[in-house]
Design an enzyme around this catalytic site. Structure first.
Site, PDB file in Angstrom:
ATOM      1  N   CYS A 173       0.828  -1.207   0.000  1.00 14.52           N
ATOM      2  CA  CYS A 173       0.000   0.000   0.000  1.00 14.52           C
ATOM      3  C   CYS A 173       0.861   1.255   0.000  1.00 14.52           C
ATOM      4  CB  CYS A 173      -0.944  -0.011   1.191  1.00 14.52           C
ATOM      5  SG  CYS A 173      -0.112  -0.154   2.785  1.00 14.52           S
ATOM      6  N   HIS A 221      -1.741   1.278   7.449  1.00 16.18           N
ATOM      7  CA  HIS A 221      -2.176   1.224   6.054  1.00 16.18           C
ATOM      8  C   HIS A 221      -2.086   2.620   5.446  1.00 16.18           C
ATOM      9  CE1 HIS A 221      -4.163  -0.173   2.506  1.00 16.18           C
ATOM     10  NE2 HIS A 221      -5.208   0.610   2.678  1.00 16.18           N
TER      11      HIS A 221
END
Length: 784
Positions: A90, A593
């Site tokens: 990510c 994230h």
């Protein structure tokens, strides 16, 4: 006898618990002693339990890919391409989305890729002439990142356009895989091997740093080529000055003969004016040497025959052999010295040039194994001489060799400025300059030192709070006033007073004095990257995952427009607007994230890219894939399958890893389900699943390189879409018009998922009133 019975009972009592323990390990949920002693029932229960577990596993996967969810995805599918998470990637996906929407970045990458493709063709030609060994592998390795970026940009543009043209063919999420770019980063920096979480700011610096090194390498090669080209022009201009008087006295009927004279060494024609007999021997010798080379030079001779020259066969053979000698002349360093000898005298240098030409002819006799390369050099010299003749007015060049070279020279002069901009892609877009100014408090003298920067690292809270927290055992969340981004920049460019033991040695005062040091902006780039220092060192015992770097969730008020005139060395009216933000959700730097929020603006630049989309998908799709011998073993499809997971290079370990460790891999990187990661092995390319006409043309173009076959494939692709080339252009305009619906809106890129975010919600997430776990990490401002 009575003593045997207790021994047997003891044996049974000792043996039965071991059996119970062994069976209870297999069936710890059912601890009944009867079933533990009955082996037949236990085997049946074991089979039933295995079947039950298998049914549970089979039922879990369809639950994540239920039909209502897919229907919702189809309804809410946006015409923007996401990037699949390949295992905690990510951090890379968020940066790539920002770079894709960065103004001028795609055009710069495309320009660099075109230069690299020409360099690769030149390297192939050089490999035929000389074997350079490992010298050609280093530039190719440095070019790999540009080619990977261009390949990803093309795949994203194709997938976006094909979705807008045929939205009914897409049953899954609109996403592609940055697999080739990820493997390129792993080759450039082994730190990105594996599936660990990394810092988004570090990967941005890695990408920009490698692009900058590639630009510097290309710039050096271009300067080297320009110097070689200028040396050739100087040599030929000197040779023309020697024969200027002779060519001016020729009649119009012998203009073609004048062109041939200029191809020859000038001393030969002066020798002919002195005595004819020497040149007759020369013609005989040259005609004998040109006979074995006649077959390899038919292409060049056919061009000259088509021009309508009225010369005989022997004059045609002479300039070819000698022009080959001229093609080898720029590679020798002593040629300039010999030309300088030709300047002062008028008669004697012709004899020297005669011997020089004879020496070169003997070298050509020895190197008969390279006729094709010499032929290419011959054509280039003929074309360059044709251009020089038309400019100087000594005579019109042949139409077959003068029309196309003039266009190429004009293209070089026109594209020279564009190439300079392309070579400075990072410097123009992301790199600015800081001035570290030190002022002595005694003599008021100033010293300045300039440094380049690509991002600005600013704090999000005051440093005094950390000192207070170090003294206290309990570190509560600091309750302070809301800080703004301007305050953070002022802390970055604040004036520092140098006193005490750290005094400044003034060269004017010749002793240590107190001074003030300030940091100002001297040169601002097109895109300003602001790095918020959200991670701070903490000595907490429970912080075992972050490596001592804990997350600071202090909110920072971030404006949509920014001006840095207050901290600039000179007054400026430049203002910057926020167009992209990389958010981080989590508590440590090694977990959490990353997502990217991008504002859709400047769709006119996208319109230019879409205008070239037909050319890209017909001609340039297969070019970026095979870069070296290892990657040339297969197409992009096979390339993705080979290195999908780096366990042993085979496909079986990847399947085992997908079945066993998917849940553990997907937690830190932000995968929502198993399908997001299993897509890496099941479908190496999402375009392949969709089956659009653009992907069909892409797969076919990687196998063929002929222009006629490309035209046939373009016709087939237009037949599949039901439109011709003009119809495709109309469709492309329709694509741009449909994208303008989203202009001014904020898009949230969460790996493969793309959502539209309202501006109010985006501002709340950007400058929250509370301290959430999701905070801005990188801010991108572009010049308005």
């Amino acid at each position: 006898m009575p003593g045997v019975i207790p021994s047997e009972s003891n044996g049974l009592s000792r043996g039965s618990p071991s059996k119970k323990n062994r069976l209870s390990l297999k069936f710890f949920q059912k601890k009944e002693t009867k079933r533990a002693l009955d082996f037949t029932d236990s085997q049946e229960d074991e089979e039933k339990a295995s079947e039950y577990r298998g049914s549970e596993i089979d039922q879990v996967v369809p639950a994540a890919q239920s039909s209502p969810v897919s229907c919702e995805k189809r309804e809410n599918l946006l015409p923007f391409v996401g990037l699949n998470n390949l295992g905690n990637t990510c951090y890379l996906n968020s940066i790539l989305q920002v770079l894709y929407f960065c103004p001028g970045f795609k055009a710069g990458v495309k320009h660099l890729f075109n230069i690299i493709s020409r360099k690769k063709e030149a390297l192939k030609d050089d490999s035929i002439q000389k074997d350079k060994g490992s010298c050609k592998e280093d530039p190719l390795a440095s070019y790999e990142l540009i080619c990977s970026l261009q390949s990803l940009i093309i795949s994203v543009e194709q997938l976006q356009a094909s979705f807008l043209l045929n939205p009914e063919k897409y049953t899954d999420e609109l996403a592609t895989q940055p697999r080739r770019l990820l493997n390129t980063l792993r080759e450039l920096n082994p730190m990105y091997e594996g599936y660990l979480q990394h810092d988004a700011q570090e990967v941005l610096q890695c990408i920009l740093g490698n692009i900058q090194e590639t630009c510097q390498l290309l710039k050096k090669e271009e300067i080297k080529n320009l110097t070689e080209f200028s040396s050739k022009v100087e040599e030929k201009s000197l040779q023309k000055e020697e024969t200027g008087g002779i060519s001016s006295t020729e009649t119009d009927s012998t203009r073609n003969l004048d062109d041939l004279k200029e191809q020859l060494p000038k001393g030969n024609w002066k020798r002919k004016s002195d005595g004819e007999s020497g040149n007759m021997k020369k013609k005989v010798k040259l005609s004998r040497e040109s006979q074995p080379l006649e077959e390899n030079q038919r292409q060049t001779r056919s061009k000259r025959k088509a021009t309508g020259d009225t010369l005989e066969a022997s004059p045609k053979i002479i300039p070819k052999c000698v022009s080959e000698n001229e093609s080898a002349k720029p590679s020798q360093k002593k040629s300039k010295v010999k030309i300088n000898w030709l300047k002062p005298a008028t008669k004697q240098p012709s004899i020297l040039s005669k011997f020089c030409s004879l020496g070169k002819i003997t070298t050509n006799q020895r190197s008969k194994g390279q006729p094709k390369v010499n032929e290419g050099d011959l054509e280039e010299d003929l074309e360059k001489d044709g251009r020089d003749n038309t400019v100087n007015g000594s005579g019109p060049a042949s139409p077959g060799s003068s029309v196309t070279p003039v266009d190429s020279s004009e293209a070089k002069s026109i594209n020279k400025g564009a190439e300079q901009i392309g070579f400075e892609l990072v410097e123009k877009l992301f790199q600015g300059q800081l001035v570290l100014r030190t002022r002595c408090l005694e003599c008021e003298s100033l010293t300045e030192r300039r440094e380049d920067f690509q991002d600005i690292s600013v704090p999000v809270q005051e440093d005094e709070l950390s000192k207070v927290e170090e003294s206290s055992e309990i570190s509560p969340e600091p309750k302070t006033e809301m800080k703004t981004l301007r305050w953070a920049i002022s802390q970055f460019a604040s004036v520092e007073r140098i006193v005490g033991e750290d005094k400044y040695f003034c060269e004017n005062c010749h002793h240590y004095t107190e001074a003030e040091r300030s940091l100002l902006f001297d040169k601002m780039p097109e895109v300003i990257t602001i790095h918020l220092k959200c991670f701070a060192a903490s000595g907490l015992e429970f912080d075992c995952y972050g490596g001592g770097l804990s997350k600071i969730n202090t909110p920072l008020l971030t404006p949509l427009k920014l001006s840095l005139e207050e901290w600039s060395t000179k007054p400026t009216n430049d203002s910057y607007g926020l167009f992209a933000v990389v958010m981080h959700s989590g508590i440590t730097i090694s977990s959490g994230h990353y997502t990217a929020s991008v504002k859709v603006t400047d769709l006119n630049s996208l319109e230019l890219d879409k205008g070239n989309f037909v050319v890209d998908q017909m001609c340039e799709i297969g070019k970026p894939e095979p870069l070296n011998e290892e990657e040339a073993r297969g197409t992009a499809e096979n390339y993705d399958d080979e290195v999908s997971i780096r366990v042993g290079g085979n496909a079986q370990p990847s399947k085992v890893l997908n079945k066993k460790n998917v849940e553990g891999i997907g937690l830190l990187g932000g995968q929502k389900s198993k399908a997001d990661y299993e897509l890496c092995s099941k479908a190496s390319n999402p375009e392949k699943v969709v089956g659009t006409p653009f992907t069909d043309s892409r797969n076919s173009e990687t196998n063929d390189t002929n222009g006629t076959q490309e035209s046939d494939r373009s016709k087939e692709s237009s037949d599949q879409t039901g439109i011709n080339v003009s119809g495709l252009e109309n469709k492309i305009s329709y694509v741009v018009q449909s994208l303008k619906e989203y202009e001014g809106k904020w898009l949230l890129f969460d790996d493969s998922e793309v959502k539209v975010t309202e501006e109010k919600d985006f501002l709340n997430s950007l400058s929250p009133s509370t301290s959430p776990t999701s905070t801005p990490y990188l801010l991108f401002y572009k010049k308005l």
